[in-house]
Design a protein around this motif. Sequence first.
Motif: not given
Length: 192
Positions: A144-151, A172-174, A188-191
């Motif tokens: 999991v990540c809070f940053d969309r750019d990362c994913l 959110p990106l998954n 998973a992006e944490v929205a």
Amino acid sequence: MNFCLTVFDLPIAAIWQGLPLDSLVSTQGIMVLLLVAYAGAMWMFLTSAPKVHTVMVSDLNIAQQFYEGMLGLSAADIPLHYYYNYEQTMGTSMDPMMGMGSMPHPLESGAGIPEGLWYQLKKNTQLHVISGASRGHQNRQRHVCFDRDCLELLLMQVQTHGVRHKIRRERPLNFLVKDYDGEVIEMAEVAD
């Protein structure tokens, strides 16, 4: 012909000639010069520091096999500013997917060095992989990540290396990927 000179057009000596020497050597003048030097040094330090994305995973060993083996990411040196506790302490006391959880206390080992895995994503961008995410649906590995750019960068790596994947949701990106052992990993992006 109209001439307009600015400070940038004058030689440095001309600028210094306009300032009385006693104002530069005064306590106030020295303090201003020190503050300007300090600001310049901090600017250089902060602009040269790499951008660090953090991903929380449910199993560091499986994550290491995935990021090094399947994505071919190279290990990175820990950025200097992380030695000085600059690390964003997101999630150090809770699992963002499950509320209050049992994540190990902060990201430091006994030696004061931040724990986890460090990878180079691109020239001035690093990935910091830490433990703390709970296992997902059907007991699958979860990153999991809070940053969309990362994913998005990780998805690009997955696509570039031809890793089997399935995008489940854009916002959110998954997306899901399969590792060498056929284990499904949920990214998973944490929205907010």
